[in-house]
Design a protein around this motif. Structure first.
Motif, PDB file in Angstrom:
ATOM      1  N   ASP A  27      50.787   3.061  26.911  1.00  0.00           N
ATOM      2  CA  ASP A  27      49.628   3.934  27.136  1.00  0.00           C
ATOM      3  C   ASP A  27      49.145   3.836  28.578  1.00  0.00           C
ATOM      4  O   ASP A  27      48.778   4.853  29.179  1.00  0.00           O
ATOM      5  CB  ASP A  27      48.490   3.586  26.174  1.00  0.00           C
TER       6      ASP A  27
ATOM      7  N   ILE B 190      51.613   5.756  30.789  1.00  0.00           N
ATOM      8  CA  ILE B 190      51.364   7.201  30.679  1.00  0.00           C
ATOM      9  C   ILE B 190      50.115   7.577  31.461  1.00  0.00           C
ATOM     10  O   ILE B 190      50.088   8.590  32.171  1.00  0.00           O
ATOM     11  CB  ILE B 190      51.256   7.608  29.193  1.00  0.00           C
TER      12      ILE B 190
ATOM     13  N   HIS C  56      50.915   7.467  35.124  1.00  0.00           N
ATOM     14  CA  HIS C  56      51.782   8.593  35.456  1.00  0.00           C
ATOM     15  C   HIS C  56      50.974   9.889  35.520  1.00  0.00           C
ATOM     16  O   HIS C  56      51.153  10.704  36.448  1.00  0.00           O
ATOM     17  CB  HIS C  56      52.912   8.702  34.436  1.00  0.00           C
ATOM     18  N   ASP C  57      50.104  10.115  34.556  1.00  0.00           N
ATOM     19  CA  ASP C  57      49.247  11.308  34.563  1.00  0.00           C
ATOM     20  C   ASP C  57      48.346  11.343  35.795  1.00  0.00           C
ATOM     21  O   ASP C  57      48.167  12.393  36.415  1.00  0.00           O
ATOM     22  CB  ASP C  57      48.395  11.373  33.289  1.00  0.00           C
TER      23      ASP C  57
END
Length: 144
Positions: free
Chosen positions: A12, A15, A18-19
């Motif tokens: 999580d 992610i 990365h976002d």
């Protein structure tokens, strides 16, 4: 992003990092401001047109006969020495057209650059990454 990924403890977090990275890339590449992209694209187009016109004018100037060469091949004092007044008029008209063309490109480019002012001025307050660009463009007109 690399440093943040090293400290991520779960998928999580990876992610999330990365976002965040993708969002930052979109913002800093100006991909979230379509109006600004259109203006920058127009400026790029004007620059390419100017470069093409300049290249054409340079190749054209190579073909222009030198009017200050005397008939025996020696070079005169730098003044136009031609027995054909129409040739002198043609070169002067061409020089005037070249100057007009360059001034037209300059006017168009400056107008497009100035049209960025309101966009950057309003956007830079909401998006700090635009501050430097806005300051540079908003300050560019002060040098003239």
């Amino acid at each position: 992003m690399h440093g943040r990924l090293q400290t991520a403890k779960s998928i999580d977090e990876v992610i999330q990092h990365h976002d965040f990275f993708l969002d930052k890339c979109l913002k800093e590449c100006l991909l979230l401001l379509p109006e600004l992209i259109k203006k920058v694209e127009k400026l790029k187009s004007l620059c390419l047109q100017y470069a093409a016109a300049t290249q054409w004018l340079i190749s054209l100037s190579i073909d222009i006969p030198k009017l200050d060469e005397q008939s025996d091949g020696s070079v005169g004092s730098g003044k136009l020495k031609s027995k054909n007044p129409s040739q002198v008029q043609k070169v002067m008209t061409r020089n005037s057209a070249i100057t007009d063309s360059i001034l037209k490109f300059e006017r168009e480019f400056n107008a497009e650059l100035q049209s960025l002012r309101p966009i950057l001025s309003s956007s830079s307050q909401a998006e700090p990454y635009l501050t430097h660009l806005a300051q540079w463009i908003l300050g560019a007109g002060n040098d003239q």
